[in-house]
Design a protein around this motif. Structure first.
Motif: not given
Lengths: 113, 114
Positions: A46-48, A58-64, A78-85
């Motif tokens: 995800l991140t370093y 570069s590995g963060l999947p979205s701006d959430r 931190k993950i905002q507005r979590t989704q099932q995925e």
């Protein structure tokens, strides 16, 4: 001589909630990595961080997804507005430097309902 | 970019039998190679790694892996397995130089039957 610790170990969130996952690296370790491990898969980067600087996200999947390490020690993902995925095990690893062996924490298992 | 393929998702073997867990990688640059192990209900632990020098590397618990550049492989072997070797094994690579973000394979679940 504690290893890498992560909290909470388990987190259940309702879709749309924000979550914060904590990583305490081994004392003195400069480098810190976050990985995401979906069920039945290998971990994915995800991140370093090197100290407090986020050198690769570069590995963060979205701006959430947002990570920080303000004092160069503890890190929070931190993950905002979590989704099932987003349901996965989130692993933290630290190393003396970016080129040394990474030591992994036990992970936080996130389940989004 | 790098990628790792672990050809077997599950490998069942009998205790004291030999085992080989296969790993192939793809990369346009030179890489370091790793095997990590995840025992039930535990975190990932480094089993062994290849950085340079001898292409055969060994772990303290009897596993070995050989780097084969021509075949882009890093297969893990043990001549005689024990019940305690039951775990999930992950092959990983990282780019030489720069930060060592790891690229993992999908894992191989090794099950030892008595």
């Amino acid at each position: 001589g504690a290893g890498v610790s992560q909290s909470p170990r388990y987190k259940v969130a309702k879709r749309g909630q924000d979550v914060a996952l904590r990583c305490d690296p081994i004392s003195g370790h400069v480098s810190l990595f976050w990985y995401q491990q979906a069920l039945g898969q290998g971990p994915e980067f995800l991140t370093y961080f090197q100290n407090e600087a986020q050198l690769d996200k570069s590995g963060l999947p979205s701006d959430r997804f947002f990570a920080e390490r303000p004092e160069g020690s503890v890190s929070t993902l931190k993950i905002q507005r979590t989704q099932q995925e987003d349901s996965a095990v989130y692993l933290c690893a630290s190393s003396l430097s970016g080129t040394d062996t990474q030591y992994f924490g036990p992970g936080t298992r996130l389940t989004v309902l | 970019a790098q990628s790792v393929t672990q050809l077997d998702s599950q490998v069942p073997v009998f205790e004291e039998a030999p085992v080989e867990l296969r790993c192939n990688y793809s990369s346009s640059v030179s890489v370091y190679l790793f095997w990590y192990v995840q025992y039930p209900n535990q975190g990932l632990q480094l089993l062994l790694k290849y950085l340079s020098g001898s292409t055969l590397v060994e772990s303290i618990n009897g596993f070995e892996a050989e780097f084969n550049k021509s075949q882009t492989s890093f297969h893990l072997r043990k001549p005689s397995v024990h019940i305690s070797d039951t775990a999930e094994y992950f092959c990983a690579v990282s780019r030489r130089g720069g930060a060592q973000k790891l690229v993992f394979g999908q894992g191989t679940r090794l099950t030892i039957n008595p």
